[in-house]
Design a protein around this motif. Structure first.
Motif, PDB file in Angstrom:
ATOM      1  N   LEU A  32       0.703  -1.330  -0.028  1.00  0.00           N
ATOM      2  CA  LEU A  32      -0.044   0.097   0.002  1.00  0.00           C
ATOM      3  C   LEU A  32       0.946   1.305  -0.018  1.00  0.00           C
ATOM      4  O   LEU A  32       0.575   2.186  -0.705  1.00  0.00           O
ATOM      5  N   GLY A  33       1.879   1.273   0.916  1.00  0.00           N
ATOM      6  CA  GLY A  33       2.751   2.396   0.873  1.00  0.00           C
ATOM      7  C   GLY A  33       3.500   2.624  -0.092  1.00  0.00           C
ATOM      8  O   GLY A  33       3.511   4.091  -0.737  1.00  0.00           O
ATOM      9  N   ALA A  34       4.157   1.514  -0.939  1.00  0.00           N
ATOM     10  CA  ALA A  34       4.777   1.696  -2.131  1.00  0.00           C
ATOM     11  C   ALA A  34       3.742   2.250  -3.231  1.00  0.00           C
ATOM     12  O   ALA A  34       4.416   2.908  -3.949  1.00  0.00           O
ATOM     13  N   ALA A  35       2.689   1.617  -3.258  1.00  0.00           N
ATOM     14  CA  ALA A  35       1.892   2.049  -4.265  1.00  0.00           C
ATOM     15  C   ALA A  35       1.487   3.508  -4.217  1.00  0.00           C
ATOM     16  O   ALA A  35       1.388   4.405  -5.234  1.00  0.00           O
ATOM     17  N   LEU A  36       1.378   3.825  -3.020  1.00  0.00           N
ATOM     18  CA  LEU A  36       0.887   5.546  -2.711  1.00  0.00           C
ATOM     19  C   LEU A  36       2.243   6.338  -3.231  1.00  0.00           C
ATOM     20  O   LEU A  36       2.057   7.455  -3.842  1.00  0.00           O
ATOM     21  N   ALA A  37       3.450   5.909  -2.674  1.00  0.00           N
ATOM     22  CA  ALA A  37       4.610   6.613  -3.053  1.00  0.00           C
ATOM     23  C   ALA A  37       4.949   6.858  -4.314  1.00  0.00           C
ATOM     24  O   ALA A  37       5.079   7.840  -5.018  1.00  0.00           O
ATOM     25  N   GLU A  38       4.429   5.583  -5.229  1.00  0.00           N
ATOM     26  CA  GLU A  38       4.703   5.493  -6.353  1.00  0.00           C
ATOM     27  C   GLU A  38       3.934   6.345  -7.343  1.00  0.00           C
ATOM     28  O   GLU A  38       4.155   6.823  -8.481  1.00  0.00           O
ATOM     29  N   ALA A  39       2.625   6.712  -6.879  1.00  0.00           N
ATOM     30  CA  ALA A  39       1.750   7.439  -7.667  1.00  0.00           C
ATOM     31  C   ALA A  39       2.218   8.999  -7.716  1.00  0.00           C
ATOM     32  O   ALA A  39       2.063   9.278  -8.966  1.00  0.00           O
ATOM     33  N   THR A  40       3.128   9.396  -7.078  1.00  0.00           N
ATOM     34  CA  THR A  40       3.577  10.674  -7.159  1.00  0.00           C
ATOM     35  C   THR A  40       4.552  10.667  -8.397  1.00  0.00           C
ATOM     36  O   THR A  40       4.213  11.602  -8.946  1.00  0.00           O
ATOM     37  N   ALA A  41       5.188   9.723  -8.602  1.00  0.00           N
ATOM     38  CA  ALA A  41       6.249   9.721  -9.867  1.00  0.00           C
ATOM     39  C   ALA A  41       5.312   9.470 -11.013  1.00  0.00           C
ATOM     40  O   ALA A  41       5.577  10.225 -12.118  1.00  0.00           O
ATOM     41  N   ILE A  42       4.193   8.665 -10.964  1.00  0.00           N
ATOM     42  CA  ILE A  42       3.234   8.654 -12.044  1.00  0.00           C
ATOM     43  C   ILE A  42       2.563   9.866 -12.341  1.00  0.00           C
ATOM     44  O   ILE A  42       2.337  10.310 -13.566  1.00  0.00           O
ATOM     45  N   TYR A  43       2.230  10.822 -11.475  1.00  0.00           N
ATOM     46  CA  TYR A  43       1.745  12.032 -11.664  1.00  0.00           C
ATOM     47  C   TYR A  43       2.669  13.024 -12.238  1.00  0.00           C
ATOM     48  O   TYR A  43       2.250  13.567 -13.159  1.00  0.00           O
ATOM     49  N   GLY A  44       3.709  13.013 -12.079  1.00  0.00           N
ATOM     50  CA  GLY A  44       5.002  13.683 -12.563  1.00  0.00           C
ATOM     51  C   GLY A  44       4.834  13.253 -14.070  1.00  0.00           C
ATOM     52  O   GLY A  44       5.131  14.189 -14.945  1.00  0.00           O
ATOM     53  N   PHE A  45       4.868  11.881 -14.274  1.00  0.00           N
ATOM     54  CA  PHE A  45       5.013  11.447 -15.668  1.00  0.00           C
ATOM     55  C   PHE A  45       3.911  11.829 -16.545  1.00  0.00           C
ATOM     56  O   PHE A  45       4.123  12.307 -17.589  1.00  0.00           O
ATOM     57  N   ILE A  46       2.801  11.869 -15.950  1.00  0.00           N
ATOM     58  CA  ILE A  46       1.372  12.189 -16.735  1.00  0.00           C
ATOM     59  C   ILE A  46       1.405  13.665 -17.242  1.00  0.00           C
ATOM     60  O   ILE A  46       1.210  14.316 -18.063  1.00  0.00           O
ATOM     61  N   THR A  47       1.794  14.490 -16.080  1.00  0.00           N
ATOM     62  CA  THR A  47       1.961  15.846 -16.221  1.00  0.00           C
ATOM     63  C   THR A  47       2.789  16.041 -17.295  1.00  0.00           C
ATOM     64  O   THR A  47       2.629  17.099 -18.153  1.00  0.00           O
ATOM     65  N   ALA A  48       4.206  15.575 -17.407  1.00  0.00           N
ATOM     66  CA  ALA A  48       5.170  15.649 -18.354  1.00  0.00           C
ATOM     67  C   ALA A  48       4.433  15.326 -19.847  1.00  0.00           C
ATOM     68  O   ALA A  48       4.693  16.221 -20.636  1.00  0.00           O
ATOM     69  N   LEU A  49       3.782  14.461 -19.973  1.00  0.00           N
ATOM     70  CA  LEU A  49       3.206  14.071 -21.009  1.00  0.00           C
ATOM     71  C   LEU A  49       2.224  14.938 -21.409  1.00  0.00           C
ATOM     72  O   LEU A  49       2.282  15.432 -22.800  1.00  0.00           O
TER      73      LEU A  49
END
Lengths: 228, 71
Positions: free
Chosen positions: B48-65
């Motif tokens: 759960l913690g890793a998934a929530l932490a990883e979500a920030t990276a994904i949001y950054g990636f989607i923002t970049a896209l």
């Protein structure tokens, strides 16, 4: 690089249409989902044919997998796990099949934002539907003010944040894996992509399946848990 | 050019996610070593913690896209 940009634009705006027998157009993700449905249905048919009381090798494996998943649901959902386990396992099978579709040369349907949005919406309806189903109408509303009424706005915001993050996480991961794989293929077209494909297509795909189902189960367990 | 710099800055969210998941993994390994019988519960919390932490990276990636594609 221009091709990459095209692919990115496509996956943000929905995958290109595929014509079915020249009659009507469906998005690529729908067509691939049909193929996956056929494969999964055939696999279920073969796996569940002629089940014996004393299981053979194939049936033992099947029972192990289903048993492990039921145990996981029972642990996280408590008393009412039985009504949710089949749905959760179906979603797990679909997402795993969709993420692994890249291995047989199909475009993974989870690379399409609308597919992950639909999955996340279904999770949201399941979570909050179960909350009202098992707590009653007023009990369902009271859950939003627990553990303390101060958290009410945050709990209400979570109704929209949870599906959004489920949707974006699955989509972003699959798309990121795809983009990185395309870059590697441009840089080194031979042999080297195999090693990366093992990680990005198989490992990452299965981990994301686990994360999606696990988070749905966790949220579900939280919304139906009883305070004895 | 400025678009590319903006997208690169958005992808820097990956640093936070990397540090977060690293800390979570380290602590999870530590606590499993200390209490192997609680491994199942620790694994659940860790995912759960890793998934929530990883979500920030994904949001950054989607923002970049979004920066690159939607202009």
């Amino acid at each position: 690089m221009d091709k990459l940009k095209e692919v990115l634009a496509e996956s943000m705006a929905g995958t290109p249409a595929v014509s079915v027998f020249g009659l009507f157009d469906v998005p690529e993700s729908v067509a691939v989902t049909w193929i996956l449905m056929a494969l999964v249905t055939a696999a279920s048919f073969i796996l569940t044919r002629s089940l014996q009381r004393i299981p053979g090798g194939r049936q033992t494996l099947l029972e192990l997998a289903i048993g492990a998943f039921n145990h996981f649901c029972e642990e996280n959902l408590g008393r009412h796990w039985r009504s949710f386990a089949p749905w959760l396992f179906t979603v797990a099978v679909y997402i795993a099949a969709a993420n692994l579709a890249g291995l047989i040369g199909l475009a993974p349907p989870t690379r399409d934002l609308t597919v992950t949005a639909a999955l996340a919406l279904m999770s949201m309806i399941l979570i909050y539907g179960a909350q009202f189903r098992f707590r009653g109408f007023s009990g369902g509303f009271k859950k939003f003010a627990q553990p303390t009424p101060v958290l009410l706005p945050i709990n209400l915001m979570e109704i929209f944040i949870r599906p959004l993050s489920l949707c974006m996480r699955l989509f972003g991961n699959v798309l990121a894996a795809y983009v990185i794989m395309e870059m590697i293929k441009t840089l080194a077209p031979a042999v080297i992509p195999i090693a990366f494909s093992l990680y990005f297509d198989i490992f990452d795909g299965l981990i994301q399946t686990l994360v999606f189902v696990f988070l749905t189960t966790l949220f579900l367990g939280e919304s139906i848990e009883e305070n004895e | 050019m400025t678009l590319a710099i903006g997208a690169a800055l958005a992808v820097f969210t990956g640093i936070g996610a990397g540090i977060g998941i690293g800390i979570a993994t380290g602590k999870a390994a530590e606590s499993i070593a200390r209490q192997p019988e609680a491994a199942d519960k620790i694994r659940g919390t860790f995912i759960l913690g890793a998934a929530l932490a990883e979500a920030t990276a994904i949001y950054g990636f989607i923002t970049a896209l979004a920066i690159i594609i939607l202009k």
